[in-house]
Design a protein around this motif. Structure first.
Motif, PDB file in Angstrom:
ATOM      1  N   ASP A 161       0.857  -1.185   0.000  1.00 13.21           N
ATOM      2  CA  ASP A 161       0.000   0.000   0.000  1.00 13.21           C
ATOM      3  C   ASP A 161       0.903   1.249   0.000  1.00 13.21           C
ATOM      4  OD1 ASP A 161      -1.591   2.133   0.779  1.00 13.21           O
ATOM      5  OD2 ASP A 161      -2.882   0.878   2.045  1.00 13.21           O
ATOM      6  N   GLU A 162       0.940   1.944  -1.150  1.00 17.17           N
ATOM      7  CA  GLU A 162       1.883   3.064  -1.291  1.00 17.17           C
ATOM      8  C   GLU A 162       1.539   4.226  -0.375  1.00 17.17           C
ATOM      9  OE1 GLU A 162       3.927   4.267  -4.738  1.00 17.17           O
ATOM     10  OE2 GLU A 162       3.176   2.575  -5.911  1.00 17.17           O
ATOM     11  N   MET A 163       0.255   4.348  -0.065  1.00 17.14           N
ATOM     12  CA  MET A 163      -0.181   5.424   0.839  1.00 17.14           C
ATOM     13  C   MET A 163       0.479   5.230   2.215  1.00 17.14           C
ATOM     14  SD  MET A 163      -2.166   7.898   1.488  1.00 17.14           S
ATOM     15  CE  MET A 163      -3.728   8.472   2.014  1.00 17.14           C
ATOM     16  N   ILE A 164       0.455   3.977   2.691  1.00 21.78           N
ATOM     17  CA  ILE A 164       1.050   3.667   3.999  1.00 21.78           C
ATOM     18  C   ILE A 164       2.566   3.912   3.946  1.00 21.78           C
ATOM     19  CG2 ILE A 164       1.596   1.732   5.586  1.00 21.78           C
ATOM     20  CD1 ILE A 164      -1.251   2.317   5.959  1.00 21.78           C
ATOM     21  N   ILE A 165       3.211   3.446   2.866  1.00 24.88           N
ATOM     22  CA  ILE A 165       4.663   3.609   2.770  1.00 24.88           C
ATOM     23  C   ILE A 165       5.037   5.093   2.693  1.00 24.88           C
ATOM     24  CG2 ILE A 165       6.733   3.053   1.393  1.00 24.88           C
ATOM     25  CD1 ILE A 165       5.524   0.358   0.846  1.00 24.88           C
ATOM     26  N   SER A 166       4.209   5.852   1.999  1.00 21.81           N
ATOM     27  CA  SER A 166       4.497   7.280   1.883  1.00 21.81           C
ATOM     28  C   SER A 166       4.373   7.975   3.251  1.00 21.81           C
ATOM     29  CB  SER A 166       3.551   7.865   0.828  1.00 21.81           C
ATOM     30  OG  SER A 166       3.158   9.138   1.165  1.00 21.81           O
ATOM     31  N   ARG A 167       3.341   7.623   4.007  1.00 22.73           N
ATOM     32  CA  ARG A 167       3.175   8.200   5.360  1.00 22.73           C
ATOM     33  C   ARG A 167       4.325   7.785   6.279  1.00 22.73           C
ATOM     34  NH1 ARG A 167      -2.333   6.509   7.396  1.00 22.73           N
ATOM     35  NH2 ARG A 167      -3.734   7.380   5.884  1.00 22.73           N
ATOM     36  N   LEU A 168       4.685   6.528   6.125  1.00 21.23           N
ATOM     37  CA  LEU A 168       5.773   5.986   6.941  1.00 21.23           C
ATOM     38  C   LEU A 168       7.062   6.757   6.659  1.00 21.23           C
ATOM     39  CD1 LEU A 168       5.955   3.377   8.699  1.00 21.23           C
ATOM     40  CD2 LEU A 168       6.910   2.265   6.695  1.00 21.23           C
ATOM     41  N   ALA A 169       7.337   6.995   5.378  1.00 20.70           N
ATOM     42  CA  ALA A 169       8.559   7.709   4.988  1.00 20.70           C
ATOM     43  C   ALA A 169       8.589   9.087   5.651  1.00 20.70           C
ATOM     44  CB  ALA A 169       8.623   7.836   3.471  1.00 20.70           C
ATOM     45  N   GLU A 170       7.450   9.755   5.654  1.00 21.56           N
ATOM     46  CA  GLU A 170       7.372  11.093   6.242  1.00 21.56           C
ATOM     47  C   GLU A 170       7.706  11.040   7.735  1.00 21.56           C
ATOM     48  OE1 GLU A 170       3.775  12.923   4.891  1.00 21.56           O
ATOM     49  OE2 GLU A 170       3.919  14.399   6.520  1.00 21.56           O
ATOM     50  N   GLU A 171       7.128  10.042   8.414  1.00 22.10           N
ATOM     51  CA  GLU A 171       7.370   9.932   9.858  1.00 22.10           C
ATOM     52  C   GLU A 171       8.810   9.526  10.163  1.00 22.10           C
ATOM     53  OE1 GLU A 171       4.763   9.260  13.083  1.00 22.10           O
ATOM     54  OE2 GLU A 171       3.696   7.814  11.814  1.00 22.10           O
ATOM     55  N   ILE A 172       9.326   8.617   9.344  1.00 22.00           N
ATOM     56  CA  ILE A 172      10.677   8.123   9.625  1.00 22.00           C
ATOM     57  C   ILE A 172      11.722   9.213   9.358  1.00 22.00           C
ATOM     58  CG2 ILE A 172      12.426   6.435   8.856  1.00 22.00           C
ATOM     59  CD1 ILE A 172      10.150   4.402   9.106  1.00 22.00           C
TER      60      ILE A 172
END
Ligand SMILES: N[C@@H](CCC(=O)OP(=O)(O)O)C(=O)O
Length: 344
Positions: free
Chosen positions: A23-34
């Motif tokens: 799910d690219e949406m989840i990965i994109s959010r994760l990238a922002e947080e990380i």
């Protein structure tokens, strides 16, 4: 600035959608947080989802071990490309680290892994870890990535291990998330059922087993979901998910690494005399070993089990499983030196 280690484990069901694809949406959010967490922590991502991302490429996929191996080998590069795409938008570089059990059970191999991860962090690179499914056979597999992430958290003496799961935290009987757990006692164990997500390997039983080990070695464990904004930050602040409080641990890095061996596959059953000697800080001799279970090599860590079938500790052994089995109860050969034994 001293940066503590933060290990984040992503289960299959949290990062893949209904079609099995990441799910690219989840990965994109994760990238922002990380990107933000990376300024205060040395981050390790342990990502499942390779089998899910690759299984559509295997004809008539039914989930047999060989199909899972092939699917993981196809899925891992697909996943890592997605991590690369979204993390690079925040000027973060990712590195793929495919691990096998012996990288943990053998101290010198683990130290090599550790050195490489420090090189990653020096260069602001985030390691993305998964099991090397392609070459992991049944006997030598990690039970799941909950285990792998726990071994990493213990080996790197992490401050926190965040286990991201599709249920969003640890649930009580009314399916309400318990915010904070001091002790994994019988009440907590009573809430666990053996259900697993349809796509992952580890269920709550496995998560709790590893959580108990990690907290007993001084690591805070957080269980949370990922489907809200700032999910990691909110759970680390105690506003969502469940925080399992760490115990105080005085064990040194090497002793912690030894203790992480309590989730390896080998074990020695020791008799009462040997148990007493171990408590007097003596070495373990083969004459005190009543039985040998599992497969292990000399230099690996195994569990020590007493006659009441309680795990009393772990030991780095001098003999492999076959040599040990041959000597059991007979000879006074050295099974494990007292410096290589940790009792719980
Ligand atoms: N190595 C496998 C992970 C299997 C696994 O542990 O899955 P999960 O229980 O969802 O964390 C994969 O990448 O699909």
């Amino acid at each position: 600035m001293h940066k503590p280690v933060l290990v984040i484990k992503l289960g299959t069901a949290v990062i893949t959608g209904a079609d099995g694809k990441a799910d690219e949406m989840i990965i994109s959010r994760l990238a922002e947080e990380i990107a933000e967490l990376n300024t205060t922590y040395k981050v390790v991502l342990v990502s499942s989802g390779a089998v899910g991302s690759g299984k559509s490429f295997i004809k008539n996929y039914k989930g047999t071990l060989i199909e899972r191996k092939a699917a993981a080998a196809v899925g891992n590069p697909i996943l890592i490309q997605l991590y690369h795409k979204h993390f690079s938008m925040h000027n973060l570089v990712v590195a793929q680290a495919l691990c096998e059990r012996h990288h943990f059970s053998n101290r010198s191999q683990f130290l090599q892994l550790k050195e490489t991860f420090y090189e990653f962090w020096e260069n602001n690179i985030i390691p993305v870890v998964n099991e090397n499914d392609l070459v992991s056979n049944v006997e030598l597999k990690f039970s799941d990535n909950d285990e792998l992430s726990t071994l990493i958290a213990i080996g790197f003496d992490a401050e926190t291990l965040v286990i991201c799961t599709s249920v969003g935290g640890f649930l009580d009987d009314n399916k309400a998330i318990i915010r904070s757990v001091e002790n994994i006692d019988n009440t907590i164990l009573g809430y666990v059922n053996s259900e697993k997500s349809a796509v992952g390997l580890g269920g709550m039983v496995s998560k709790l087993t590893f959580t108990r080990l990690a907290t007993s070695l001084g690591i805070q464990v957080i269980m949370t979901g990922l489907n809200q904004e700032n999910a990691l930050k909110e759970s680390m602040a105690g506003n969502s998910g469940t925080i399992f409080k760490p115990k105080k641990s005085n064990l040194k890095a090497r002793q912690k690494w030894l203790a992480s061996g309590s989730i390896t596959l080998g074990s020695l059953l020791v008799d009462k005399g040997a148990e007493k000697a171990l408590h007097e800080r003596k070495s373990l001799l083969t004459v005190g070993v009543k039985d040998v279970k599992g497969i292990f090599s000399a230099g690996e860590v195994v569990q020590l089990i007493n006659e009441e079938e309680t795990i009393i500790g772990v030991a780095k052994v001098k003999l492999d499983a076959a040599q040990m089995a041959e000597q059991v109860s007979k000879k006074h050969a050295l099974a494990a030196h007292c410096d290589d034994i940790v009792l719980f």
